[in-house]
Design a protein around this motif. Structure first.
Motif, short mmCIF file in Angstrom:
data_model
loop_
_atom_site.label_atom_id
_atom_site.label_comp_id
_atom_site.label_asym_id
_atom_site.label_seq_id
_atom_site.Cartn_x
_atom_site.Cartn_y
_atom_site.Cartn_z
N MET A 1 1.00 -0.97 -0.23
CA MET A 1 -0.02 0.10 -0.23
C MET A 1 0.75 0.57 -0.24
SD MET A 1 -2.76 1.34 2.44
CE MET A 1 -3.65 -0.08 2.26
N TYR A 2 0.02 1.67 -0.87
CA TYR A 2 1.44 3.02 -0.47
C TYR A 2 0.78 3.77 0.21
CZ TYR A 2 2.79 8.20 -2.18
OH TYR A 2 3.34 9.28 -2.72
N ASN A 3 2.04 3.83 1.02
CA ASN A 3 2.42 5.55 2.19
C ASN A 3 3.14 6.59 2.13
OD1 ASN A 3 2.93 6.92 4.51
ND2 ASN A 3 2.50 4.20 5.38
N PRO A 4 2.46 8.04 2.24
CA PRO A 4 3.16 8.66 1.53
C PRO A 4 3.90 9.40 2.67
CG PRO A 4 0.76 9.40 1.77
CD PRO A 4 0.99 8.09 1.60
N ASP A 5 3.67 9.14 3.69
CA ASP A 5 4.95 9.75 5.10
C ASP A 5 5.97 8.48 4.79
OD1 ASP A 5 2.83 11.34 5.65
OD2 ASP A 5 1.78 10.12 7.02
N TRP A 6 5.53 7.28 4.56
CA TRP A 6 7.18 6.32 4.17
C TRP A 6 8.06 6.84 3.64
CZ3 TRP A 6 10.26 3.61 7.44
CH2 TRP A 6 10.10 2.80 6.75
N LEU A 7 7.09 7.27 2.65
CA LEU A 7 8.55 7.72 1.47
C LEU A 7 9.30 8.81 1.78
CD1 LEU A 7 9.68 7.56 -1.72
CD2 LEU A 7 6.84 7.95 -2.47
N ARG A 8 8.41 10.12 2.66
CA ARG A 8 9.10 11.25 2.47
C ARG A 8 10.35 10.73 3.77
NH1 ARG A 8 3.48 13.06 3.58
NH2 ARG A 8 2.93 14.17 1.42
N TYR A 9 9.89 10.15 4.46
CA TYR A 9 11.04 9.68 5.77
C TYR A 9 12.18 8.98 5.03
CZ TYR A 9 13.35 7.38 9.48
OH TYR A 9 14.61 7.26 10.73
N CYS A 10 11.67 7.71 4.16
CA CYS A 10 12.77 6.79 3.29
C CYS A 10 13.73 8.39 2.70
CB CYS A 10 12.38 6.40 2.03
SG CYS A 10 11.36 4.73 3.57
N LYS A 11 13.40 9.17 2.01
CA LYS A 11 14.05 10.36 1.34
C LYS A 11 14.87 10.99 2.07
CE LYS A 11 10.48 10.53 -2.98
NZ LYS A 11 9.99 12.26 -3.63
N ARG A 12 14.10 11.39 3.33
CA ARG A 12 15.16 11.92 4.79
C ARG A 12 16.25 11.26 4.47
NH1 ARG A 12 14.16 13.80 10.28
NH2 ARG A 12 12.11 12.50 9.89
N VAL A 13 15.86 10.05 5.05
CA VAL A 13 16.86 9.35 5.77
C VAL A 13 18.26 8.90 4.39
CG1 VAL A 13 17.69 6.75 5.97
CG2 VAL A 13 15.52 7.53 6.45
N ILE A 14 17.75 9.23 2.71
CA ILE A 14 18.70 9.05 1.88
C ILE A 14 19.29 10.42 1.89
CG2 ILE A 14 19.13 9.46 -0.43
CD1 ILE A 14 17.29 6.71 -0.40
N ARG A 15 18.61 11.90 2.31
CA ARG A 15 19.75 13.13 2.40
C ARG A 15 20.16 12.80 3.31
NH1 ARG A 15 13.60 14.80 0.56
NH2 ARG A 15 13.93 15.14 2.91
N ALA A 16 19.98 12.68 4.40
CA ALA A 16 20.67 12.99 6.00
C ALA A 16 21.85 12.28 5.52
CB ALA A 16 20.19 12.42 7.02
N GLY A 17 22.06 11.33 4.99
CA GLY A 17 22.97 10.44 4.43
C GLY A 17 24.06 10.91 3.36
N VAL A 18 23.37 11.70 2.82
CA VAL A 18 24.79 12.76 2.05
C VAL A 18 25.39 14.08 2.42
CG1 VAL A 18 24.01 11.34 0.14
CG2 VAL A 18 22.96 13.31 0.52
N GLY A 19 24.47 14.43 3.67
CA GLY A 19 24.77 15.65 4.06
C GLY A 19 23.89 17.28 4.18
N THR A 20 22.60 16.35 3.65
CA THR A 20 21.44 17.97 2.80
C THR A 20 20.47 17.49 4.06
OG1 THR A 20 20.91 16.56 1.45
CG2 THR A 20 22.41 17.63 0.60
N ASP A 21 20.16 16.94 4.97
CA ASP A 21 19.50 16.71 6.11
C ASP A 21 19.50 16.35 7.14
OD1 ASP A 21 16.04 16.75 6.63
OD2 ASP A 21 15.74 16.28 4.70
N HIS A 22 17.96 15.93 8.51
CA HIS A 22 18.78 15.55 9.17
C HIS A 22 17.84 14.65 9.78
CE1 HIS A 22 14.56 16.60 11.27
NE2 HIS A 22 14.87 17.85 10.40
N LEU A 23 18.03 13.31 11.08
CA LEU A 23 17.50 12.21 11.37
C LEU A 23 17.14 13.01 12.16
CD1 LEU A 23 19.54 9.03 9.95
CD2 LEU A 23 16.98 10.55 9.52
N LEU A 24 17.09 14.51 13.45
CA LEU A 24 16.04 13.94 14.75
C LEU A 24 14.76 13.47 14.72
CD1 LEU A 24 16.51 18.06 14.17
CD2 LEU A 24 18.20 16.66 15.69
N ALA A 25 14.97 12.83 16.05
CA ALA A 25 13.50 11.71 16.52
C ALA A 25 12.94 13.20 17.94
CB ALA A 25 13.89 11.28 16.51
N PRO A 26 11.66 12.81 17.99
CA PRO A 26 11.20 13.45 19.50
C PRO A 26 11.43 12.52 20.44
CG PRO A 26 9.80 12.57 18.00
CD PRO A 26 10.45 11.89 17.04
N GLU A 27 11.82 13.33 21.84
CA GLU A 27 12.77 12.95 22.72
C GLU A 27 11.69 13.16 23.84
OE1 GLU A 27 15.43 16.91 21.47
OE2 GLU A 27 14.23 17.05 23.20
#
Length: 261
Positions: A1-27
């Motif tokens: 099933m298509y999950n746009p939130d999961w896709l957005r998160y996966c893209k963020r993980v990839i960007r974080a891997g190349v230094g253009t985004d973060h992986l901040l999480a709730p504290e």
């Protein structure tokens, strides 16, 4: 099933891997609720709002979506001061209408009092004017510092401050977090990756907010919308001079349990 939130998160993980985004999480884990539309909605902490009669909300950056302001007014009886200096937004709100409990001020927030240039890129279909843009339709608007806005409105307490100001958040966060009047909740859309803003600026701003006594409790899948709560808002008694006990607090807590994260 298509999950746009999961896709957005996966893209963020990839960007974080190349230094253009973060992986901040709730504290911290709090009872939360998302208010507003998919486009203009925000996640808030429920309990501080339920403890308050007619919470005060400062909403900076309205554009063409005030669904968050409408829902926080309807659900919690909030009085919302909405800020947007651009004619496009003001005309849209005038044509559409607003809640009776919402007051519109044609002012932007900046690190100075005066007038500032804003541009809307030709590729932006929703009229998101930014002081950080370098090309596009240009307008000159009135702006004020956070402290000047508090003085103008004669406010002594802020329950929620929402900041969606297209890159200017980096300019005004230092003013907000060093003020003697801190909001209980701080909701910010960060614009790293836009207008040549590096993610390091977002990390720096988040660290500044944490040092001012806030904890991160919600991060959107794409990593741009972050919600913070003042640790004093759930660790200290509610001031009786500005905030009164709400008889619906227990009910609010019970209803919020369905959204506990």
């Amino acid at each position: 099933m298509y999950n746009p939130d999961w896709l957005r998160y996966c893209k963020r993980v990839i960007r974080a891997g190349v230094g253009t985004d973060h992986l901040l999480a709730p504290e911290v884990k709090l009872a939360t609720r998302r208010l507003g539309s998919d486009y203009g909605g925000w996640v808030v902490a429920v309990e501080p709002l339920c403890k308050t009669t007619n919470p005060i909300v400062l909403s900076f950056g309205l554009g063409d979506d005030i669904s968050f302001d409408e829902e926080i007014s309807r659900r919690y009886g909030a009085h919302v001061y909405g800020f947007d200096p651009t004619t496009a937004s003001l005309n849209w709100i005038a044509a559409r209408g607003k809640p009776a409990s919402m007051q519109i001020l044609p002012i932007g927030i900046a690190r100075f009092d005066g007038r500032q240039k804003f541009l809307c890129p030709a590729t932006d279909s929703r009229g998101n004017f930014s002081a950080k843009a370098t090309a596009g339709h240009t307008v000159i608007c009135d702006v004020m510092r956070y402290s000047s806005i508090l003085n103008l409105l004669e406010l002594e307490h802020i329950d929620v401050l929402k900041l969606d100001v297209e890159g200017s958040e980096y300019d005004v966060i230092p003013d907000i977090v060093t003020s003697s009047i801190l909001p209980d909740q701080l909701l910010i859309e960060f614009h790293h990756r836009l207008h040549h803003i590096h993610v390091a600026e977002t990390r720096k701003a988040v660290n500044m907010i944490r040092k001012a006594g806030f904890s991160l409790f919600s991060v959107s899948p794409g990593g741009q919308e972050l919600s913070f709560v003042s640790r004093s808002s759930f660790c200290s008694p509610t001031p009786t001079s500005r905030r009164r006990s709400n008889p619906q607090t227990s009910l609010c807590r019970e209803l919020a349990a369905n959204n506990f994260r």
